[in-house]
Design a protein around this motif. Structure first.
Motif, PDB file in Angstrom:
ATOM      1  N   CYS A 102       0.851  -1.202   0.000  1.00 21.81           N
ATOM      2  CA  CYS A 102       0.000   0.000   0.000  1.00 21.81           C
ATOM      3  C   CYS A 102       0.885   1.249   0.000  1.00 21.81           C
ATOM      4  O   CYS A 102       0.383   2.367   0.011  1.00 21.81           O
ATOM      5  CB  CYS A 102      -0.965  -0.003   1.177  1.00 21.81           C
ATOM      6  SG  CYS A 102      -2.443   0.999   0.875  1.00 21.81           S
ATOM      7  N   HIS A 104       2.880   2.642   2.285  1.00 22.91           N
ATOM      8  CA  HIS A 104       2.890   3.544   3.439  1.00 22.91           C
ATOM      9  C   HIS A 104       4.304   4.039   3.771  1.00 22.91           C
ATOM     10  O   HIS A 104       4.459   5.049   4.452  1.00 22.91           O
ATOM     11  CB  HIS A 104       2.237   2.874   4.648  1.00 22.91           C
ATOM     12  CG  HIS A 104       0.766   2.640   4.469  1.00 22.91           C
ATOM     13  ND1 HIS A 104      -0.069   2.178   5.447  1.00 22.91           N
ATOM     14  CD2 HIS A 104      -0.037   2.828   3.378  1.00 22.91           C
ATOM     15  CE1 HIS A 104      -1.305   2.088   4.994  1.00 22.91           C
ATOM     16  NE2 HIS A 104      -1.307   2.457   3.722  1.00 22.91           N
ATOM     17  N   GLU A 138      -3.721  -0.242   8.512  1.00 19.64           N
ATOM     18  CA  GLU A 138      -4.311  -1.448   7.924  1.00 19.64           C
ATOM     19  C   GLU A 138      -4.999  -2.316   8.978  1.00 19.64           C
ATOM     20  O   GLU A 138      -5.454  -3.416   8.680  1.00 19.64           O
ATOM     21  CB  GLU A 138      -3.232  -2.279   7.197  1.00 19.64           C
ATOM     22  CG  GLU A 138      -2.508  -1.530   6.078  1.00 19.64           C
ATOM     23  CD  GLU A 138      -3.366  -1.290   4.837  1.00 19.64           C
ATOM     24  OE1 GLU A 138      -4.525  -1.733   4.814  1.00 19.64           O
ATOM     25  OE2 GLU A 138      -2.860  -0.652   3.902  1.00 19.64           O
ATOM     26  N   HIS A 163      -1.053   9.867   0.147  1.00 18.97           N
ATOM     27  CA  HIS A 163      -1.056   8.405  -0.014  1.00 18.97           C
ATOM     28  C   HIS A 163      -0.732   8.045  -1.462  1.00 18.97           C
ATOM     29  O   HIS A 163      -1.314   8.620  -2.384  1.00 18.97           O
ATOM     30  CB  HIS A 163      -2.441   7.871   0.363  1.00 18.97           C
ATOM     31  CG  HIS A 163      -2.469   6.392   0.551  1.00 18.97           C
ATOM     32  ND1 HIS A 163      -2.217   5.505  -0.464  1.00 18.97           N
ATOM     33  CD2 HIS A 163      -2.698   5.646   1.656  1.00 18.97           C
ATOM     34  CE1 HIS A 163      -2.301   4.269   0.003  1.00 18.97           C
ATOM     35  NE2 HIS A 163      -2.582   4.325   1.283  1.00 18.97           N
TER      36      HIS A 163
HETATM   37 ZN   LIG Z   1      -2.931   2.564   2.402  1.00 19.41          ZN
END
Ligand SMILES: [Zn+2]
Length: 410
Positions: A102, A104, A138, A163
């Motif tokens: 993702c 991060h 998450e 993000h």
């Molecule tokens: Zn994310």
């Protein structure tokens, strides 16, 4: 861009190698939510080294029980004279089981770069920048909701984070979400031989099936843009045993907070009605919701303008037609928030995948992160140096919040 804004932008360029190194190091650690010890230490050390006052580890507070919890991988790093305007930058650094799919690690590096640049501007301006390290987006451990309820965001005028994504977007659209605690709704019945003495059994699985059917009928009567999805976590052990235990999990989502509360009530009724029909017991306790943020269009267009002056072509901003949920939404219900998406991969790239994990350590990922850091810094700098603009955005937030169903927010 005035000279101080150019100075911030140049500073982020000069930090490029260090920010890239930090992004890659966090990517390599790939620590799960609540266990980001090395990643958070790396960020806290960097903030300390550069003159920020760092609170290492925060005490969070459960929004429903009020209980305090230790959050050793959360932090708060501040720079400035402690007065207003006071702006916040959120950092995330948790990974998924398949690594930083993702991205991060890039959220952390972009937030770090932006906060350091704002710190430089604050050597010449009144105000304060607060970088908040928020673990476990998450799931799996306390995150922004507990930090928020413990008051660590108090006093901020506006908040931003960035993000990674397959596109640029500043609209910050998310669905509110609520789901049961303990991983689902539990039904308890009575086991019996399913063939020789079925009349003595009470099937917990029957209740699960009735619940799912009830949800399907309810689905027709919710507002557009709402979602319900469930999975049967436990449906019994063998066909010849009447299941005395069954479990079903469900996520309920809506962009409209009032609708979410209404759906939660109806799903609760469906769950108990299913138990009544199957003559079994039902255990359902809802977790605290993640909310969708209050929309602040003036703030979004300011962020978009800042991204354009940081070098993003207008054609790179693309709207979404599908949405997830995030604990950043709860912050956006209390403070004007931009959750900026920045492009690190081709449009259409699957997220939480091997491809998105690779993009989070790629050259394009690093370039996107640098531009995102500049965008955050320039946007918040505009608010800090233009009181009328800050007032307009805060007024817009307050007016929209009143009509948002947020009176039900505790
Ligand atoms: Zn994310």
């Amino acid at each position: 861009m005035d000279s101080l804004a150019s100075k911030m932008s140049d500073q982020i360029d000069s930090l490029r190698d260090r920010l890239a190194e930090i992004a890659c190091e966090i990517w390599d650690y790939a620590e799960a939510g609540g266990e980001e010890f090395k990643s958070s230490a790396l960020l806290m050390d960097e903030f300390s080294k550069r003159g920020f006052a760092v609170e290492r580890g925060l005490t969070g507070k459960s929004p429903d029980s009020g209980e305090e919890c230790d959050m050793p991988t959360a932090f708060r790093a501040a720079f400035g004279n402690g007065g207003n305007p006071r702006v916040g930058v959120m950092l995330e650094y948790d990974a998924l089981p398949n690594g930083h799919s993702c991205g991060h690690n890039l959220i952390a590096a972009a937030g770090l770069g932006a906060a350091l640049a704002l710190g430089t501007a604050l050597e010449e301006l009144p105000g304060e920048v607060v970088a908040i390290g928020t673990p476990a987006e998450e799931g799996g451990a306390p995150g922004k909701v507990e930090i928020l309820h413990a008051g660590h965001f108090d006093g901020l005028d506006a908040v931003m984070m960035a993000h990674p994504s397959d596109r640029w977007n500043a609209e910050s659209r998310f669905l509110s979400i609520v789901h049961p605690k303990n991983g689902g709704i539990i039904y308890r019945g009575r086991a019996a031989h399913a063939s020789s003495e079925p009349e003595r059994g009470r099937s917990a699985l029957d209740a699960v099936l009735l619940f799912c059917n009830g949800v399907e009928f309810f689905r027709e009567h919710v507002k557009d843009g709402s979602r319900m999805h469930y999975s049967i976590v436990n449906g019994g052990d063998a066909p010849n045993i009447v299941p005395d235990f069954a479990k079903v999990n469900i996520f309920v989502r809506s962009e409209d907070t009032n609708e979410l509360n209404y759906m939660k009530k109806r799903v609760t009724d469906i769950a108990s009605a299913a138990a009544l029909m199957a003559d079994v017991s039902c255990e359902l306790e809802w977790d605290f919701p993640w909310y969708s943020p209050v929309k602040v269009p003036s703030f979004y267009s300011l962020a978009r303008k800042s991204a354009e002056s940081a070098g993003v072509g207008a054609g790179n901003f693309i709207d979404y037609d599908s949405f997830g949920s995030t604990d950043a939404g709860n912050v956006g219900l209390m403070f004007p928030l931009v959750h900026l998406d920045f492009k690190i991969a081709p449009l259409g790239t699957n997220w939480h995948s091997k491809e998105s994990a690779e993009a989070s350590r790629s050259q394009e990922g690093i370039e996107g992160m640098i531009t995102a850091a500049k965008t955050i810094a320039l946007t918040l700098y505009s608010l800090m140096t233009q009181p009328d603009l800050m007032r307009r955005i805060k007024d817009e937030f307050a007016a929209r919040r009143r009509t948002f169903g947020s009176e039900t927010y505790v």
